[in-house]
Scaffold this motif. Structure first.
Motif, PDB file in Angstrom:
ATOM      1  N   HIS A 111      10.552 -13.139  31.522  1.00 45.69           N
ATOM      2  CA  HIS A 111      10.111 -13.672  32.585  1.00 45.69           C
ATOM      3  C   HIS A 111       9.824 -12.874  33.507  1.00 45.69           C
ATOM      4  O   HIS A 111       8.849 -12.658  33.717  1.00 45.69           O
ATOM      5  N   LEU A 112      10.918 -12.130  33.892  1.00 39.28           N
ATOM      6  CA  LEU A 112      11.199 -11.492  35.160  1.00 39.28           C
ATOM      7  C   LEU A 112      10.719 -10.309  35.026  1.00 39.28           C
ATOM      8  O   LEU A 112      10.586  -9.697  35.661  1.00 39.28           O
ATOM      9  N   ILE A 113      11.100 -10.321  33.552  1.00 40.85           N
ATOM     10  CA  ILE A 113      10.496  -8.532  33.742  1.00 40.85           C
ATOM     11  C   ILE A 113       8.592  -8.330  33.859  1.00 40.85           C
ATOM     12  O   ILE A 113       8.025  -7.483  34.805  1.00 40.85           O
ATOM     13  N   ASN A 114       8.406 -10.181  32.896  1.00 42.35           N
ATOM     14  CA  ASN A 114       6.946  -9.941  33.544  1.00 42.35           C
ATOM     15  C   ASN A 114       6.596  -9.983  34.289  1.00 42.35           C
ATOM     16  O   ASN A 114       5.050  -9.246  35.036  1.00 42.35           O
ATOM     17  N   MET A 115       6.755 -10.393  35.836  1.00 41.08           N
ATOM     18  CA  MET A 115       7.108 -10.433  36.715  1.00 41.08           C
ATOM     19  C   MET A 115       6.933  -9.173  37.836  1.00 41.08           C
ATOM     20  O   MET A 115       6.230  -9.213  38.527  1.00 41.08           O
ATOM     21  N   ALA A 116       7.241  -8.418  37.160  1.00 40.31           N
ATOM     22  CA  ALA A 116       7.578  -7.004  38.204  1.00 40.31           C
ATOM     23  C   ALA A 116       6.491  -6.524  38.301  1.00 40.31           C
ATOM     24  O   ALA A 116       6.121  -6.625  37.165  1.00 40.31           O
ATOM     25  N   GLY A 117       6.149  -6.396  39.303  1.00 38.25           N
ATOM     26  CA  GLY A 117       5.110  -5.054  39.749  1.00 38.25           C
ATOM     27  C   GLY A 117       3.796  -6.195  40.076  1.00 38.25           C
ATOM     28  O   GLY A 117       2.595  -5.636  40.370  1.00 38.25           O
ATOM     29  N   VAL A 118       3.824  -7.921  39.870  1.00 38.79           N
ATOM     30  CA  VAL A 118       2.887  -8.962  40.797  1.00 38.79           C
ATOM     31  C   VAL A 118       3.195  -9.340  41.905  1.00 38.79           C
ATOM     32  O   VAL A 118       4.238  -9.435  42.346  1.00 38.79           O
ATOM     33  N   ASP A 119       1.806 -10.053  42.468  1.00 34.54           N
ATOM     34  CA  ASP A 119       2.327  -9.621  43.724  1.00 34.54           C
ATOM     35  C   ASP A 119       2.947  -9.267  44.680  1.00 34.54           C
ATOM     36  O   ASP A 119       3.853  -9.647  45.198  1.00 34.54           O
ATOM     37  N   GLY A 120       3.218  -7.579  44.256  1.00 29.53           N
ATOM     38  CA  GLY A 120       4.235  -7.231  45.088  1.00 29.53           C
ATOM     39  C   GLY A 120       6.519  -7.335  44.713  1.00 29.53           C
ATOM     40  O   GLY A 120       6.990  -6.574  45.414  1.00 29.53           O
ATOM     41  N   GLY A 121       6.702  -7.568  43.909  1.00 24.80           N
ATOM     42  CA  GLY A 121       7.639  -7.980  43.003  1.00 24.80           C
ATOM     43  C   GLY A 121       8.497  -6.447  42.322  1.00 24.80           C
ATOM     44  O   GLY A 121       7.981  -5.757  41.971  1.00 24.80           O
ATOM     45  N   THR A 122       9.628  -6.582  42.263  1.00 21.18           N
ATOM     46  CA  THR A 122      10.260  -5.323  41.927  1.00 21.18           C
ATOM     47  C   THR A 122      11.112  -5.807  41.367  1.00 21.18           C
ATOM     48  O   THR A 122      11.768  -7.096  42.185  1.00 21.18           O
ATOM     49  N   LEU A 123      11.284  -5.166  39.899  1.00 21.16           N
ATOM     50  CA  LEU A 123      13.321  -5.883  39.545  1.00 21.16           C
ATOM     51  C   LEU A 123      14.186  -4.731  38.939  1.00 21.16           C
ATOM     52  O   LEU A 123      13.737  -3.473  37.965  1.00 21.16           O
ATOM     53  N   LEU A 124      14.720  -4.541  39.607  1.00 23.92           N
ATOM     54  CA  LEU A 124      16.180  -3.478  38.841  1.00 23.92           C
ATOM     55  C   LEU A 124      17.126  -4.413  38.277  1.00 23.92           C
ATOM     56  O   LEU A 124      17.443  -5.217  38.496  1.00 23.92           O
ATOM     57  N   LEU A 125      17.458  -3.493  36.863  1.00 27.30           N
ATOM     58  CA  LEU A 125      18.126  -4.145  36.234  1.00 27.30           C
ATOM     59  C   LEU A 125      19.569  -3.347  35.508  1.00 27.30           C
ATOM     60  O   LEU A 125      19.115  -1.947  35.813  1.00 27.30           O
ATOM     61  N   THR A 126      20.529  -3.441  36.277  1.00 31.68           N
ATOM     62  CA  THR A 126      21.618  -2.431  35.789  1.00 31.68           C
ATOM     63  C   THR A 126      22.821  -2.794  34.994  1.00 31.68           C
ATOM     64  O   THR A 126      22.491  -3.563  33.769  1.00 31.68           O
ATOM     65  N   GLY A 127      23.156  -2.057  33.730  1.00 32.46           N
ATOM     66  CA  GLY A 127      23.511  -1.893  32.183  1.00 32.46           C
ATOM     67  C   GLY A 127      24.254  -1.225  32.309  1.00 32.46           C
ATOM     68  O   GLY A 127      24.526   0.239  32.889  1.00 32.46           O
ATOM     69  N   ARG A 128      25.289  -0.962  31.233  1.00 31.51           N
ATOM     70  CA  ARG A 128      26.956  -0.191  31.208  1.00 31.51           C
ATOM     71  C   ARG A 128      25.594   0.414  29.685  1.00 31.51           C
ATOM     72  O   ARG A 128      25.642   1.829  29.229  1.00 31.51           O
ATOM     73  N   LEU A 129      24.744   0.468  29.212  1.00 28.18           N
ATOM     74  CA  LEU A 129      23.966   0.862  27.866  1.00 28.18           C
ATOM     75  C   LEU A 129      23.081   0.283  28.392  1.00 28.18           C
ATOM     76  O   LEU A 129      22.664   0.234  28.804  1.00 28.18           O
ATOM     77  N   ALA A 130      21.777   1.774  27.240  1.00 35.51           N
ATOM     78  CA  ALA A 130      20.693   1.881  27.752  1.00 35.51           C
ATOM     79  C   ALA A 130      19.723   0.694  26.723  1.00 35.51           C
ATOM     80  O   ALA A 130      20.640  -0.381  26.434  1.00 35.51           O
ATOM     81  N   PRO A 131      18.793  -0.009  27.707  1.00 40.10           N
ATOM     82  CA  PRO A 131      17.647  -1.138  27.610  1.00 40.10           C
ATOM     83  C   PRO A 131      17.660  -1.294  25.494  1.00 40.10           C
ATOM     84  O   PRO A 131      17.914  -2.258  25.499  1.00 40.10           O
ATOM     85  N   VAL A 132      17.585  -0.658  25.351  1.00 39.37           N
ATOM     86  CA  VAL A 132      17.343   0.041  23.893  1.00 39.37           C
ATOM     87  C   VAL A 132      18.628  -0.882  22.672  1.00 39.37           C
ATOM     88  O   VAL A 132      18.516  -1.156  21.852  1.00 39.37           O
ATOM     89  N   ALA A 133      19.571  -0.805  23.694  1.00 34.61           N
ATOM     90  CA  ALA A 133      20.490  -1.138  22.765  1.00 34.61           C
ATOM     91  C   ALA A 133      20.819  -2.832  23.438  1.00 34.61           C
ATOM     92  O   ALA A 133      22.587  -3.290  22.991  1.00 34.61           O
ATOM     93  N   TRP A 134      20.497  -3.611  24.078  1.00 31.42           N
ATOM     94  CA  TRP A 134      20.995  -4.662  24.815  1.00 31.42           C
ATOM     95  C   TRP A 134      20.704  -5.911  23.435  1.00 31.42           C
ATOM     96  O   TRP A 134      19.343  -5.415  23.080  1.00 31.42           O
TER      97      TRP A 134
END
Length: 231
Positions: A111-134
């Motif tokens: 839901h957080l990812i889907n909310m990004a870009g809606v009504d001015g919302g933005t999302l930054l995710l940090t990780g040690r691995l690329a998202p494809v490996a999460w």
């Protein structure tokens, strides 16, 4: 081969941009962060090894964006109010190490990812691995993670590590001999956290023994392998 050494930091680190050491290893990540708020779909993943500086960049961005900070690896954090986060800037730190049974399960992250870009919302995710490996068990989340734009911070180079060492020594009001820096840079692990830990150990030893920080002291305290012939 370098040995690893760890010691807790004595004071909270500064996440101000002026305290971040820029180099070719992190230029792409800096450019990606600074492109905000023009991120594709309002979201970005910032990837790097422990001690690479991703949390530093992310927290500096969070201050500028007035972002809500979510510590994904903290199992004791309060549940998220998704409605209250709509239209907000959100930082999810350590998104790839989400605590089992914690406040950021697959559905919530989806839901957080889907909310990004809606009504001015933005999302930054940090990780040690690329998202494809999460790890994730929700197919829709898997597709969202695979589609995330990722900015990569490479292993710290000598520019970054020397800046980290100099700041750490200065914070302790210590002035090592000029040849200590190249000596350490040839031997310490390629990690900012390890560089700070090395300074902590040298600070402790120099204070206890009443000695200046020299190559000799560094070799004795940090016990680098292959230094038997060093003076």
């Amino acid at each position: 081969m370098s040995r690893q050494f760890r010691l807790p930091l004595h004071s909270p680190p500064s996440f101000a941009r002026e305290h971040f050491a820029a180099s070719p290893t992190n230029a792409q990540a800096i450019a990606a962060i600074d492109a905000w708020p023009r991120w594709g779909d309002g979201r970005l993943a910032l990837i790097g090894a422990a001690g690479a500086g991703k949390t530093h960049l992310a927290r500096d961005w969070a201050l500028k964006a007035n972002a809500v900070v979510v510590e994904a690896a903290n199992p004791l954090a309060a549940p998220l109010d998704l409605a209250a986060l709509r239209g907000r800037a959100v930082l999810v730190d350590d998104a790839d190490r989400r605590a089992q049974g914690g406040h950021l399960d697959d559905e919530t992250l989806f839901h957080l990812i889907n909310m990004a870009g809606v009504d001015g919302g933005t999302l930054l995710l940090t990780g040690r691995l690329a998202p494809v490996a999460w790890d994730c068990a929700v197919p829709d989340l898997r597709s969202r993670l695979n589609a995330l734009t990722a900015a990569i911070i490479d292993e710290p180079d000598d520019i970054v590590l020397e800046a980290v060492l100099r700041r750490a020594f200065a914070a302790r009001a210590m002035t090592p001999a000029h040849d200590v820096y190249p000596y350490l840079l040839r031997r310490i692990p390629r990690s900012s956290l390890e560089a700070i830990a090395a300074v902590d150990l040298l600070d402790e030893a120099a204070s206890a023994q009443g000695r200046a920080i020299t190559r000799l002291l560094a070799g004795e305290v940090l016990a680098f392998e292959g230094d038997e012939g060093e003076d």
